[in-house]
Design a protein around this motif. Structure first.
Motif, PDB file in Angstrom:
ATOM      1  N   ALA A 132       0.749  -1.208   0.048  1.00 21.72           N
ATOM      2  CA  ALA A 132      -0.021   0.035   0.058  1.00 21.72           C
ATOM      3  C   ALA A 132       0.825   1.415  -0.149  1.00 21.72           C
ATOM      4  CB  ALA A 132      -0.972   0.121   1.432  1.00 21.72           C
ATOM      5  N   THR A 133       0.214   2.171  -0.783  1.00 14.07           N
ATOM      6  CA  THR A 133       1.033   3.458  -0.835  1.00 14.07           C
ATOM      7  C   THR A 133      -0.051   4.623  -0.565  1.00 14.07           C
ATOM      8  OG1 THR A 133       2.920   2.507  -2.364  1.00 14.07           O
ATOM      9  CG2 THR A 133       2.632   4.931  -1.875  1.00 14.07           C
ATOM     10  N   TYR A 134       0.495   5.397   0.014  1.00  9.08           N
ATOM     11  CA  TYR A 134      -0.472   6.644   0.287  1.00  9.08           C
ATOM     12  C   TYR A 134       0.140   7.803  -0.105  1.00  9.08           C
ATOM     13  CZ  TYR A 134      -3.074  10.108   3.130  1.00  9.08           C
ATOM     14  OH  TYR A 134      -4.062  11.303   3.523  1.00  9.08           O
ATOM     15  N   PHE A 135      -0.783   8.637  -1.184  1.00  2.97           N
ATOM     16  CA  PHE A 135      -0.350   9.770  -1.987  1.00  2.97           C
ATOM     17  C   PHE A 135      -1.126  11.141  -1.370  1.00  2.97           C
ATOM     18  CE2 PHE A 135       0.632   6.273  -4.533  1.00  2.97           C
ATOM     19  CZ  PHE A 135       1.794   6.871  -5.144  1.00  2.97           C
ATOM     20  N   PHE A 136      -0.551  12.097  -0.920  1.00  2.00           N
ATOM     21  CA  PHE A 136      -1.310  13.337  -0.188  1.00  2.00           C
ATOM     22  C   PHE A 136      -0.552  14.472  -0.410  1.00  2.00           C
ATOM     23  CE2 PHE A 136       1.217  12.731   3.376  1.00  2.00           C
ATOM     24  CZ  PHE A 136       1.049  13.785   4.262  1.00  2.00           C
ATOM     25  N   ARG A 137      -1.043  15.676  -0.080  1.00  2.00           N
ATOM     26  CA  ARG A 137      -0.252  16.678  -0.271  1.00  2.00           C
ATOM     27  C   ARG A 137       0.084  17.170   0.952  1.00  2.00           C
ATOM     28  NH1 ARG A 137      -0.149  21.270  -3.621  1.00  2.00           N
ATOM     29  NH2 ARG A 137      -1.896  20.290  -4.917  1.00  2.00           N
ATOM     30  N   PRO A 138       1.640  17.020   1.456  1.00  2.00           N
ATOM     31  CA  PRO A 138       1.938  17.050   2.846  1.00  2.00           C
ATOM     32  C   PRO A 138       2.101  18.559   3.184  1.00  2.00           C
ATOM     33  CG  PRO A 138       3.767  16.947   1.377  1.00  2.00           C
ATOM     34  CD  PRO A 138       2.792  16.602   0.613  1.00  2.00           C
ATOM     35  N   ARG A 139       2.412  18.905   4.528  1.00  2.09           N
ATOM     36  CA  ARG A 139       2.511  20.202   4.951  1.00  2.09           C
ATOM     37  C   ARG A 139       3.749  21.178   4.150  1.00  2.09           C
ATOM     38  NH1 ARG A 139       5.399  21.523  10.856  1.00  2.09           N
ATOM     39  NH2 ARG A 139       4.761  23.557  11.051  1.00  2.09           N
ATOM     40  N   ALA A 140       3.178  22.275   3.799  1.00  6.01           N
ATOM     41  CA  ALA A 140       4.240  23.081   3.148  1.00  6.01           C
ATOM     42  C   ALA A 140       5.001  23.752   3.878  1.00  6.01           C
ATOM     43  CB  ALA A 140       3.517  24.058   2.251  1.00  6.01           C
ATOM     44  N   GLY A 141       6.140  24.310   3.756  1.00  7.19           N
ATOM     45  CA  GLY A 141       7.065  25.001   4.500  1.00  7.19           C
ATOM     46  C   GLY A 141       6.676  26.469   4.828  1.00  7.19           C
ATOM     47  N   PHE A 142       7.119  27.085   6.042  1.00  6.71           N
ATOM     48  CA  PHE A 142       6.793  28.579   6.348  1.00  6.71           C
ATOM     49  C   PHE A 142       7.040  29.458   5.275  1.00  6.71           C
ATOM     50  CE2 PHE A 142       7.566  26.334  10.464  1.00  6.71           C
ATOM     51  CZ  PHE A 142       6.143  26.261  11.167  1.00  6.71           C
ATOM     52  N   ASP A 143       8.024  29.031   4.186  1.00  9.69           N
ATOM     53  CA  ASP A 143       8.693  30.048   3.654  1.00  9.69           C
ATOM     54  C   ASP A 143       7.574  30.165   2.137  1.00  9.69           C
ATOM     55  OD1 ASP A 143       9.500  27.592   2.774  1.00  9.69           O
ATOM     56  OD2 ASP A 143      11.751  28.123   2.233  1.00  9.69           O
ATOM     57  N   SER A 144       6.842  29.162   2.036  1.00 12.14           N
ATOM     58  CA  SER A 144       5.800  28.987   0.987  1.00 12.14           C
ATOM     59  C   SER A 144       4.613  30.037   0.901  1.00 12.14           C
ATOM     60  CB  SER A 144       5.384  27.545   0.845  1.00 12.14           C
ATOM     61  OG  SER A 144       4.440  27.400   1.720  1.00 12.14           O
ATOM     62  N   ASN A 145       4.447  30.450  -0.314  1.00 10.19           N
ATOM     63  CA  ASN A 145       3.191  31.001  -0.219  1.00 10.19           C
ATOM     64  C   ASN A 145       1.842  30.302   0.304  1.00 10.19           C
ATOM     65  OD1 ASN A 145       4.578  33.307  -1.374  1.00 10.19           O
ATOM     66  ND2 ASN A 145       3.806  32.913  -3.545  1.00 10.19           N
ATOM     67  N   GLU A 146       1.788  29.193   0.011  1.00  8.52           N
ATOM     68  CA  GLU A 146       0.817  28.325   0.403  1.00  8.52           C
ATOM     69  C   GLU A 146       0.514  28.449   1.920  1.00  8.52           C
ATOM     70  OE1 GLU A 146       0.468  23.997  -0.641  1.00  8.52           O
ATOM     71  OE2 GLU A 146       0.506  23.407   1.470  1.00  8.52           O
ATOM     72  N   PHE A 147       1.670  28.665   2.751  1.00  6.63           N
ATOM     73  CA  PHE A 147       1.531  28.679   4.270  1.00  6.63           C
ATOM     74  C   PHE A 147       0.520  29.485   4.460  1.00  6.63           C
ATOM     75  CE2 PHE A 147       3.134  30.726   8.064  1.00  6.63           C
ATOM     76  CZ  PHE A 147       2.675  29.931   9.041  1.00  6.63           C
ATOM     77  N   TYR A 148       0.702  30.822   3.941  1.00  2.86           N
ATOM     78  CA  TYR A 148      -0.455  32.020   4.358  1.00  2.86           C
ATOM     79  C   TYR A 148      -1.315  32.277   3.473  1.00  2.86           C
ATOM     80  CZ  TYR A 148       2.324  35.018   1.334  1.00  2.86           C
ATOM     81  OH  TYR A 148       2.993  35.619   0.362  1.00  2.86           O
ATOM     82  N   ALA A 149      -1.250  32.011   1.915  1.00  2.00           N
ATOM     83  CA  ALA A 149      -2.085  32.595   1.078  1.00  2.00           C
ATOM     84  C   ALA A 149      -3.075  31.643   0.403  1.00  2.00           C
ATOM     85  CB  ALA A 149      -1.398  33.200  -0.050  1.00  2.00           C
ATOM     86  N   ASP A 150      -2.936  30.234   0.760  1.00  6.75           N
ATOM     87  CA  ASP A 150      -3.725  29.264   0.216  1.00  6.75           C
ATOM     88  C   ASP A 150      -4.758  28.882   1.056  1.00  6.75           C
ATOM     89  OD1 ASP A 150      -4.954  27.025  -1.112  1.00  6.75           O
ATOM     90  OD2 ASP A 150      -3.039  26.416  -2.156  1.00  6.75           O
ATOM     91  N   ALA A 151      -6.105  29.270   0.651  1.00  5.40           N
ATOM     92  CA  ALA A 151      -7.434  28.887   1.449  1.00  5.40           C
ATOM     93  C   ALA A 151      -7.776  27.710   1.425  1.00  5.40           C
ATOM     94  CB  ALA A 151      -8.415  29.944   1.199  1.00  5.40           C
ATOM     95  N   ARG A 152      -7.068  26.922   0.462  1.00  8.86           N
ATOM     96  CA  ARG A 152      -7.649  25.483   0.454  1.00  8.86           C
ATOM     97  C   ARG A 152      -6.879  24.527   1.004  1.00  8.86           C
ATOM     98  NH1 ARG A 152     -10.798  22.359  -3.546  1.00  8.86           N
ATOM     99  NH2 ARG A 152     -10.138  19.985  -3.502  1.00  8.86           N
ATOM    100  N   TYR A 153      -5.504  24.847   1.085  1.00  7.82           N
ATOM    101  CA  TYR A 153      -4.373  24.051   1.839  1.00  7.82           C
ATOM    102  C   TYR A 153      -3.580  24.620   2.886  1.00  7.82           C
ATOM    103  CZ  TYR A 153      -5.390  20.960  -2.223  1.00  7.82           C
ATOM    104  OH  TYR A 153      -5.932  20.147  -3.265  1.00  7.82           O
ATOM    105  N   GLY A 154      -3.593  26.188   2.788  1.00  8.01           N
ATOM    106  CA  GLY A 154      -2.622  26.547   3.706  1.00  8.01           C
ATOM    107  C   GLY A 154      -2.713  26.528   5.167  1.00  8.01           C
ATOM    108  N   GLU A 155      -1.557  26.480   5.829  1.00  4.27           N
ATOM    109  CA  GLU A 155      -1.964  26.027   7.360  1.00  4.27           C
ATOM    110  C   GLU A 155      -2.307  27.164   8.035  1.00  4.27           C
ATOM    111  OE1 GLU A 155       1.537  25.093  10.842  1.00  4.27           O
ATOM    112  OE2 GLU A 155       1.866  24.358   8.627  1.00  4.27           O
ATOM    113  N   MET A 156      -2.249  28.257   7.719  1.00  4.76           N
ATOM    114  CA  MET A 156      -3.136  29.490   8.329  1.00  4.76           C
ATOM    115  C   MET A 156      -4.296  29.516   8.078  1.00  4.76           C
ATOM    116  SD  MET A 156      -0.649  32.924   8.522  1.00  4.76           S
ATOM    117  CE  MET A 156       0.369  33.132  10.053  1.00  4.76           C
ATOM    118  N   TRP A 157      -4.672  28.858   7.173  1.00  4.44           N
ATOM    119  CA  TRP A 157      -6.533  28.890   6.762  1.00  4.44           C
ATOM    120  C   TRP A 157      -7.245  27.616   7.154  1.00  4.44           C
ATOM    121  CZ3 TRP A 157      -8.801  32.722   4.384  1.00  4.44           C
ATOM    122  CH2 TRP A 157      -7.849  33.826   3.936  1.00  4.44           C
ATOM    123  N   VAL A 158      -6.498  26.210   6.959  1.00  3.95           N
ATOM    124  CA  VAL A 158      -7.070  25.033   7.353  1.00  3.95           C
ATOM    125  C   VAL A 158      -6.526  24.227   8.471  1.00  3.95           C
ATOM    126  CG1 VAL A 158      -8.194  25.281   5.155  1.00  3.95           C
ATOM    127  CG2 VAL A 158      -5.985  23.949   5.525  1.00  3.95           C
ATOM    128  N   GLY A 159      -5.208  24.890   8.815  1.00  8.88           N
ATOM    129  CA  GLY A 159      -4.564  23.897   9.993  1.00  8.88           C
ATOM    130  C   GLY A 159      -3.668  23.238   9.648  1.00  8.88           C
TER     131      GLY A 159
END
Length: 527
Positions: A145-172
């Motif tokens: 079995a292999t699990y594929f997913f989008r892991p946590r992004a780094g603090f230096d990524s735009n995703e961290f603060y700007a992505d409302a679907r995946y960003g840690e500041m938005w969805v945890g």
């Protein structure tokens, strides 16, 4: 709870196009750019380099050790059974996608049942992820079995603060690849590697299929890879996918020890929710939409105790109890009437209970209400008395119907005898109970729904099965074939049971069942 389904649409993804990219564009392209960027028109996120450097700094980057999920002691055996049942096949089990409720708000995410069963993940983990199960190259009867997913992004990524679907500041915070591997005990990869993995070695010796109707994007990917590698499409591909869904349903018919433990926890949480509801019955009577008070009280308990409700709660007072799937719950709860409550808590592992009690709003049953209640209870008790290993599942319903038909004959409601009504060409008694008596229960409230008839209705009971026993009688207020004193009375009594070596265990027995017990229960909770 009886089967009802709804359809929602997938969350659209739009990315704003920078103004600089539109130079020289045609009018049509300008219009497309305008439409694509409209959803971003209210954004006030800062874009300066100084801000980006500042927001990326000063964070504790410690990643704690993750503990294996309790379910991982059982998921390897489940996956081994799957590859034995669907040999020579790489099976793709998507978690599913977020679904739009309105504009840019989504429904709470709940992963697909097969994904949850074979991965061991529960709650809202993880939208857009995929579990791939395939036979081991060393031993084709063992699963890899292999699990594929989008892991946590780094603090230096735009995703961290700007992505409302995946960003840690938005969805945890999402787990890292290492954490996910520690929790699941299997290989974990980034979702971007999924296509290459699915395409590898597919052909004459290894087929490829996907759980249908879960993730349209993953289904399209699988279809494309099948075509590129010479695997048939059309009906043959659809049959492979249907066989996967059927196999996954049938494998859940018998619960393992972990599942039984989870079912006990779900039922216990549900009974605590019912206790809260009973305490709030006076408040329900005082409110113009008392059914909503009941629904909200149980929903609060379900969220506090677990993931939420396992299905839309039925809070049906008076004649509403005669509508089998009354989930509008906008009616009044009146003194002297009955209220039928069909509800279940889905705990964090996603296993759900399904319990129904029909309560006297005033605390005591009238003579007519008690007469109907005891007829339904007699049907349920008859099923409890005969249910045991070796009995066929469909015989549970036949047993309940025997009691229901006899009661209706005694009341003079049938145009013939109970025996005539029970014959296939009769069935008059079903006017007042059109649903079945039992359904399997587990990760889905109507679990194992894709199983073949011979594995479900015609199957013998075996230890480890979990299902409901839920006869009812429903006399609608406009039914002129019943006496006036019975019109508007609807009663269902539903319990969740586990098949044991010599019978069944009532998992929901802590919720009082007899009329006297229910009255005493209400009195004790009203204090």
């Amino acid at each position: 709870m009886w089967d009802d389904r709804s359809v929602t649409t997938e969350q659209p993804q739009t990315q704003p196009i920078p103004a600089a990219d539109t130079a020289g564009a045609t009018p049509d392209e300008d219009r497309a750019t305008e439409l694509a960027s409209r959803g971003d028109s209210r954004s006030q996120r800062p874009t300066s380099d100084q801000f980006r450097r500042f927001i990326a700094s000063g964070w504790d980057e410690t990643v704690p050790e993750a503990e294996p999920l309790p379910s991982t002691a059982y998921t390897p055996a489940r996956r081994d059974a799957l590859v034995r049942s669907v040999p020579g096949t790489r099976m793709v089990l998507p978690a599913g996608v977020l679904k739009v409720r309105s504009n840019d708000t989504d429904y709470p995410f709940r992963p697909d049942t097969a994904f949850a069963y074979y991965s061991g993940l529960g709650t809202d983990e993880e939208p857009d992820s995929v579990l791939v199960v395939e036979p081991s190259a060393e031993d084709p009867e063992r699963a890899e079995a292999t699990y594929f997913f989008r892991p946590r992004a780094g603090f230096d990524s735009n995703e961290f603060y700007a992505d409302a679907r995946y960003g840690e500041m938005w969805v945890g915070r999402r787990p890292t690849l290492i954490e996910a591997g520690q929790r699941l005990g299997i290989e974990v990869r980034h979702i971007d590697e999924l296509r290459d993995h699915l395409a590898k070695d597919v052909g004459a010796q290894l087929s490829l299929t996907v759980m249908p109707q879960v993730d349209a994007g993953v289904e399209a990917m699988v279809e494309e890879i099948r075509t590129q590698n010479g695997l048939p499409g059309g009906d043959e591909a659809a049959e492979e996918a249907a066989h996967l869904a059927e196999t996954a349903s049938e494998q859940r018919l018998v619960k393992d020890a972990y599942e039984i433990e989870q079912m006990r926890a779900a039922v216990d949480a549900t009974i605590r929710g019912f206790q809260d509801v009973v305490r709030e019955l006076p408040a329900a009577v005082a409110h113009r939409r008392g059914e909503r008070v009941i629904e909200g009280t149980f929903a609060a308990a379900a969220r506090a105790e677990g993931n939420g409700v396992g299905y839309d709660t039925i809070a049906a007072a008076g004649d509403h109890a005669c509508t089998l799937h009354w989930i509008r719950n906008d009616g009044a709860v009146r003194e002297g009437e009955l209220v039928l409550i069909d509800a279940g808590v889905e705990i964090d592992s996603l296993y759900t209970a399904d319990v129904t009690r029909t309560l006297p709003v005033s605390g005591t049953y009238t003579a007519e209400q008690r007469r109907v209640y005891e007829a339904v209870l007699g049907a349920a008790d008859a099923v409890f008395a005969v249910a045991k290993p070796g009995m066929r599942f469909r015989e549970l319903h036949e047993t309940a119907m025997g009691v229901i038909a006899a009661r209706l004959e005694a009341w003079g409601l049938l145009p013939g005898t109970a025996e005539e009504s029970l014959a296939p060409e009769g069935q008059w008694h079903r006017r007042w109970m059109v649903h079945g008596t039992s359904h399997h229960l587990g990760l889905d409230v109507h679990d194992c729904a894709q199983a073949r008839r011979e594995m479900y209705l015609d199957a013998e009971l075996v230890p480890g099965m979990v299902f409901t026993i839920e006869p009812g009688l429903y006399f609608k207020e406009n039914d002129q074939l019943v006496p006036p004193e019975l019109r508007g009375i609807g009663v269902r009594i539903e319990d969740d049971v586990l098949v044991t070596e010599d019978g069944v265990e009532n998992l929901s027995s802590a919720a009082p069942r007899t009329a006297d017990e229910v009255e005493a229960w209400i009195a004790s909770l009203w204090g």
